[in-house]
Design a protein around this motif. Sequence first.
Motif, PDB file in Angstrom:
ATOM      1  N   ILE A 209       0.938  -1.048   0.037  1.00 42.58           N
ATOM      2  CA  ILE A 209       0.005   0.029   0.050  1.00 42.58           C
ATOM      3  C   ILE A 209       0.654   1.261  -0.077  1.00 42.58           C
ATOM      4  N   ALA A 210       0.571   2.306  -0.969  1.00 45.90           N
ATOM      5  CA  ALA A 210       1.151   3.320  -0.956  1.00 45.90           C
ATOM      6  C   ALA A 210       0.486   4.457  -0.164  1.00 45.90           C
ATOM      7  N   VAL A 211       1.328   5.275   0.524  1.00 50.70           N
ATOM      8  CA  VAL A 211       0.521   6.688   1.108  1.00 50.70           C
ATOM      9  C   VAL A 211       0.699   7.922   0.375  1.00 50.70           C
ATOM     10  N   ALA A 212      -0.205   8.435  -0.350  1.00 52.55           N
ATOM     11  CA  ALA A 212      -0.184   9.826  -0.724  1.00 52.55           C
ATOM     12  C   ALA A 212       0.118  10.870   0.443  1.00 52.55           C
ATOM     13  N   VAL A 213       1.218  11.627   0.151  1.00 52.60           N
ATOM     14  CA  VAL A 213       1.342  12.817   1.347  1.00 52.60           C
ATOM     15  C   VAL A 213       1.975  14.031   0.594  1.00 52.60           C
ATOM     16  N   THR A 214       1.589  15.132   1.399  1.00 51.09           N
ATOM     17  CA  THR A 214       2.266  16.365   1.147  1.00 51.09           C
ATOM     18  C   THR A 214       3.295  16.705   2.072  1.00 51.09           C
ATOM     19  N   THR A 215       4.180  17.813   1.940  1.00 43.90           N
ATOM     20  CA  THR A 215       4.943  18.199   3.053  1.00 43.90           C
ATOM     21  C   THR A 215       4.214  18.642   4.189  1.00 43.90           C
ATOM     22  N   GLU A 216       3.084  19.321   3.856  1.00 44.92           N
ATOM     23  CA  GLU A 216       2.251  19.625   5.184  1.00 44.92           C
ATOM     24  C   GLU A 216       1.632  18.417   5.872  1.00 44.92           C
ATOM     25  N   ILE A 217       1.291  17.543   5.328  1.00 46.36           N
ATOM     26  CA  ILE A 217       0.944  16.277   6.047  1.00 46.36           C
ATOM     27  C   ILE A 217       2.062  15.484   6.665  1.00 46.36           C
ATOM     28  N   LEU A 218       3.343  15.448   6.036  1.00 46.23           N
ATOM     29  CA  LEU A 218       4.235  15.043   6.724  1.00 46.23           C
ATOM     30  C   LEU A 218       4.901  15.779   8.055  1.00 46.23           C
ATOM     31  N   LEU A 219       4.758  17.239   7.746  1.00 41.19           N
ATOM     32  CA  LEU A 219       5.019  17.887   8.998  1.00 41.19           C
ATOM     33  C   LEU A 219       4.209  17.639  10.272  1.00 41.19           C
ATOM     34  N   GLU A 220       2.879  17.650   9.848  1.00 45.99           N
ATOM     35  CA  GLU A 220       1.810  17.044  10.992  1.00 45.99           C
ATOM     36  C   GLU A 220       2.323  15.854  11.418  1.00 45.99           C
ATOM     37  N   TYR A 221       2.285  15.032  10.603  1.00 45.09           N
ATOM     38  CA  TYR A 221       2.545  13.355  10.962  1.00 45.09           C
ATOM     39  C   TYR A 221       3.824  13.769  12.186  1.00 45.09           C
ATOM     40  N   GLU A 222       4.807  14.355  11.952  1.00 40.21           N
ATOM     41  CA  GLU A 222       5.906  14.613  12.759  1.00 40.21           C
ATOM     42  C   GLU A 222       5.741  15.271  14.075  1.00 40.21           C
ATOM     43  N   GLU A 223       4.899  16.407  14.010  1.00 41.65           N
ATOM     44  CA  GLU A 223       4.668  17.224  15.109  1.00 41.65           C
ATOM     45  C   GLU A 223       3.722  16.205  16.042  1.00 41.65           C
ATOM     46  N   ILE A 224       2.551  15.670  15.506  1.00 42.16           N
ATOM     47  CA  ILE A 224       1.678  15.253  16.468  1.00 42.16           C
ATOM     48  C   ILE A 224       2.212  13.819  16.840  1.00 42.16           C
ATOM     49  N   ILE A 225       2.892  12.941  16.089  1.00 40.57           N
ATOM     50  CA  ILE A 225       3.380  11.605  16.454  1.00 40.57           C
ATOM     51  C   ILE A 225       4.544  11.816  17.822  1.00 40.57           C
ATOM     52  N   ASP A 226       5.171  13.021  17.677  1.00 38.69           N
ATOM     53  CA  ASP A 226       6.208  13.299  18.650  1.00 38.69           C
ATOM     54  C   ASP A 226       5.403  13.436  19.847  1.00 38.69           C
ATOM     55  N   LEU A 227       4.265  14.360  19.810  1.00 41.74           N
ATOM     56  CA  LEU A 227       3.618  14.500  20.940  1.00 41.74           C
ATOM     57  C   LEU A 227       2.830  13.357  21.589  1.00 41.74           C
ATOM     58  N   ILE A 228       2.185  12.500  20.846  1.00 43.46           N
ATOM     59  CA  ILE A 228       1.494  11.255  21.275  1.00 43.46           C
ATOM     60  C   ILE A 228       2.404  10.316  21.725  1.00 43.46           C
TER      61      ILE A 228
ATOM     62  N   GLU B   3       6.619   9.889  21.596  1.00 49.93           N
ATOM     63  CA  GLU B   3       7.608  10.463  22.307  1.00 49.93           C
ATOM     64  C   GLU B   3       8.772  11.370  21.220  1.00 49.93           C
ATOM     65  N   PRO B   4       9.305  12.194  21.814  1.00 55.54           N
ATOM     66  CA  PRO B   4      10.163  12.893  20.798  1.00 55.54           C
ATOM     67  C   PRO B   4      11.006  12.189  19.826  1.00 55.54           C
ATOM     68  N   GLY B   5      11.055  12.264  18.670  1.00 54.17           N
ATOM     69  CA  GLY B   5      11.891  11.452  17.578  1.00 54.17           C
ATOM     70  C   GLY B   5      11.336  10.485  17.051  1.00 54.17           C
ATOM     71  N   VAL B   6       9.957  10.223  17.595  1.00 60.97           N
ATOM     72  CA  VAL B   6       9.356   9.045  16.936  1.00 60.97           C
ATOM     73  C   VAL B   6       8.707   9.504  15.776  1.00 60.97           C
ATOM     74  N   GLY B   7       8.303  10.911  15.467  1.00 61.09           N
ATOM     75  CA  GLY B   7       7.529  11.215  14.407  1.00 61.09           C
ATOM     76  C   GLY B   7       8.600  11.507  13.308  1.00 61.09           C
ATOM     77  N   SER B   8       9.805  12.047  13.642  1.00 59.05           N
ATOM     78  CA  SER B   8      10.865  12.058  12.606  1.00 59.05           C
ATOM     79  C   SER B   8      11.387  10.894  12.168  1.00 59.05           C
ATOM     80  N   ASP B   9      11.587   9.931  12.645  1.00 53.54           N
ATOM     81  CA  ASP B   9      11.795   8.387  12.333  1.00 53.54           C
ATOM     82  C   ASP B   9      10.633   8.009  11.467  1.00 53.54           C
ATOM     83  N   LEU B  10       9.480   8.193  11.714  1.00 52.80           N
ATOM     84  CA  LEU B  10       8.335   7.881  11.031  1.00 52.80           C
ATOM     85  C   LEU B  10       8.279   8.464   9.577  1.00 52.80           C
TER      86      LEU B  10
END
Length: 71
Positions: free
Chosen positions: A33-52, A54-61
């Motif tokens: 399965i492919a994921v369609a994303v934009t830069t905005e979506i990736l930034l949101e993923y990173e920000e929210i995943i780090d909050l939910i 722990e820090p660093g998990v979002g950037s790893d994702l």
Amino acid sequence: MKVVVLDINCLIQILPRGASHRWLFDEIQNGTIAVAVTTEILLEYEEIIDLIFEPGVGSDLVELLLSLDTM
């Protein structure tokens, strides 16, 4: 190949290893399965995943997603 857009709430639900919908994340990692994303979506993923989780998990994702051949 299927292409999906994942809302951040959906992504949060499929990340934990014990999640009932973890299979979806596994299929994304496997390239089935492919994921369609934009830069905005990736930034949101990173920000929210780090909050939910722990820090660093979002950037790893984001790094993982960008490394997939299906991106």
